[in-house]
Design an enzyme around this catalytic site. Structure first.
Site, mmCIF file in Angstrom:
data_model
loop_
_atom_site.group_PDB
_atom_site.id
_atom_site.type_symbol
_atom_site.label_atom_id
_atom_site.label_comp_id
_atom_site.label_asym_id
_atom_site.label_seq_id
_atom_site.Cartn_x
_atom_site.Cartn_y
_atom_site.Cartn_z
ATOM 1 N N LEU A 232 0.806 -1.070 -0.273
ATOM 2 C CA LEU A 232 0.052 0.034 -0.092
ATOM 3 C C LEU A 232 0.819 1.397 0.065
ATOM 4 O O LEU A 232 1.697 1.415 0.878
ATOM 5 C CB LEU A 232 -0.950 0.097 1.279
ATOM 6 C CG LEU A 232 -1.732 1.181 1.127
ATOM 7 C CD1 LEU A 232 -2.824 1.088 -0.054
ATOM 8 C CD2 LEU A 232 -2.420 1.112 2.630
ATOM 9 N N ASP A 233 0.765 2.261 -1.009
ATOM 10 C CA ASP A 233 1.315 3.525 -1.177
ATOM 11 C C ASP A 233 2.856 3.432 -1.293
ATOM 12 O O ASP A 233 3.453 4.139 -0.694
ATOM 13 C CB ASP A 233 1.146 4.423 0.150
ATOM 14 C CG ASP A 233 -0.688 4.812 0.244
ATOM 15 O OD1 ASP A 233 -1.161 4.492 -0.967
ATOM 16 O OD2 ASP A 233 -0.957 4.808 1.308
ATOM 17 N N GLU A 234 3.455 1.948 -1.634
ATOM 18 C CA GLU A 234 4.723 2.028 -1.787
ATOM 19 C C GLU A 234 5.200 1.669 -3.058
ATOM 20 O O GLU A 234 6.263 1.440 -3.548
ATOM 21 C CB GLU A 234 5.085 0.717 -0.981
ATOM 22 C CG GLU A 234 4.860 0.920 0.549
ATOM 23 C CD GLU A 234 6.003 1.841 1.188
ATOM 24 O OE1 GLU A 234 6.976 2.072 0.612
ATOM 25 O OE2 GLU A 234 5.845 2.216 2.288
#
EC number: 3.5.1.10
Length: 290
Positions: A232-234
């Site tokens: 997530l969000d990486e």
């Protein structure tokens, strides 16, 4: 015809010379060329010298045998272990937009597409709320209202997969779509899903980033457009933007300013992607900006 060629390969002597000679054989005229060499990290130096990235905009003469040209490009790819693509530079990228309640990014994209400043063909809008239905349908864009909860997520993603296949979508844009895609879906479409995160990553991931930023008394806020991965969000970052704020700005003002940044950053990222200016390199990107 103007063509766009993208190529990534292990760095080695003769790559540019060989490719240029092949293009010359077909009397292609190179209009724009961007190149970048990325050395291998020290931990992988024994595996090779690094990676070479190249983006070429070229004009093919009238009557060019495109089958023969593509065969020559394929032979080049095999010779240099290259990942290469060749397409018309005028092609519009078939795109699915996904949105929840906040529609500022969606509205911005639709406007830019209408005005011809974003080379996208919006084939569908998908949402878990009905708020954006009128905005899509007044432009003749199919709108799909698919609510998502823990019990139907698999079923709804199956519908989304079917929609991608049926429309031929090559890009999925999470224009403030506030649902997390599954690991399987994110992996299957890696490199084809772009998200706008309302934070200057890696800071303030997760919910209510502007409130958390205000609580920390930040002096800069921002937004990040990145490719979606199971982490997530990486995912690899395409574009970011910031704006200075002060102690007089309350959370509502930060949200207002942030929405403007989000729309700008996402539109820049979509242009870079659709023009073939972004290369994914592990968890990083090589971006040949305009």
């Amino acid at each position: 015809m103007t063509m766009l060629l993208k190529m990534t390969c292990p760095d080695q002597p003769g790559v540019v010379a060989d490719l240029s000679a092949r293009l010359l054989t077909f009397r292609c005229n190179i209009l724009e060329s961007n190149q970048y060499f990325q050395p291998a990290p020290k931990s992988r130096r024994d595996d090779g010298l690094g990676s070479f990235f190249m983006r070429v905009l070229l004009a093919t003469p009238e009557g060019t045998d495109m089958t023969a040209l593509r065969a020559s490009i394929d032979a080049f790819a095999e010779k240099f272990s290259a990942d290469i693509s060749l397409r018309s530079a005028d092609d519009l990228v078939p795109t699915i937009l996904m949105v929840s309640k906040f529609d500022h990014c969606l509205q911005d994209i639709l406007y830019r597409v209408q005005k011809g400043s974003l080379p996208l063909n919006i084939v569908a809008v998908v949402s878990n709320h009905a708020d954006s239905r009128n905005n899509a349908e007044r432009l003749g864009i199919p709108f799909y209202l698919w609510s998502v909860d823990k019990d139907n997520k698999v079923e709804q993603e199956a519908k989304l997969n079917e929609l991608v296949e049926r429309t031929g979508a090559e890009l999925i844009v999470l224009a403030r779509y506030m649902q997390i895609l599954s690991d399987d879906f994110s992996s299957k479409h890696f490199g084809k899903i772009i998200n706008i995160h309302h934070s200057f990553l890696p800071a303030f991931k997760g919910a209510k980033p502007y409130h958390r930023a205000w609580e920390r008394g930040v002096k800069m806020i921002g937004a990040t457009a990145h490719y979606v991965t199971p982490d997530l969000d990486e995912g690899p970052i395409i574009e970011q933007g910031t704006e200075r704020v002060s102690h007089t700005d309350d959370p509502d003002e930060l949200i207002r300013l942030g929405r403007d940044i989000e729309a700008r950053v996402l539109s820049r990222a979509l242009r870079l992607h659709s023009e073939g200016r972004v290369f994914i390199d592990g968890n990083r990107t090589v971006v040949f900006s305009r």
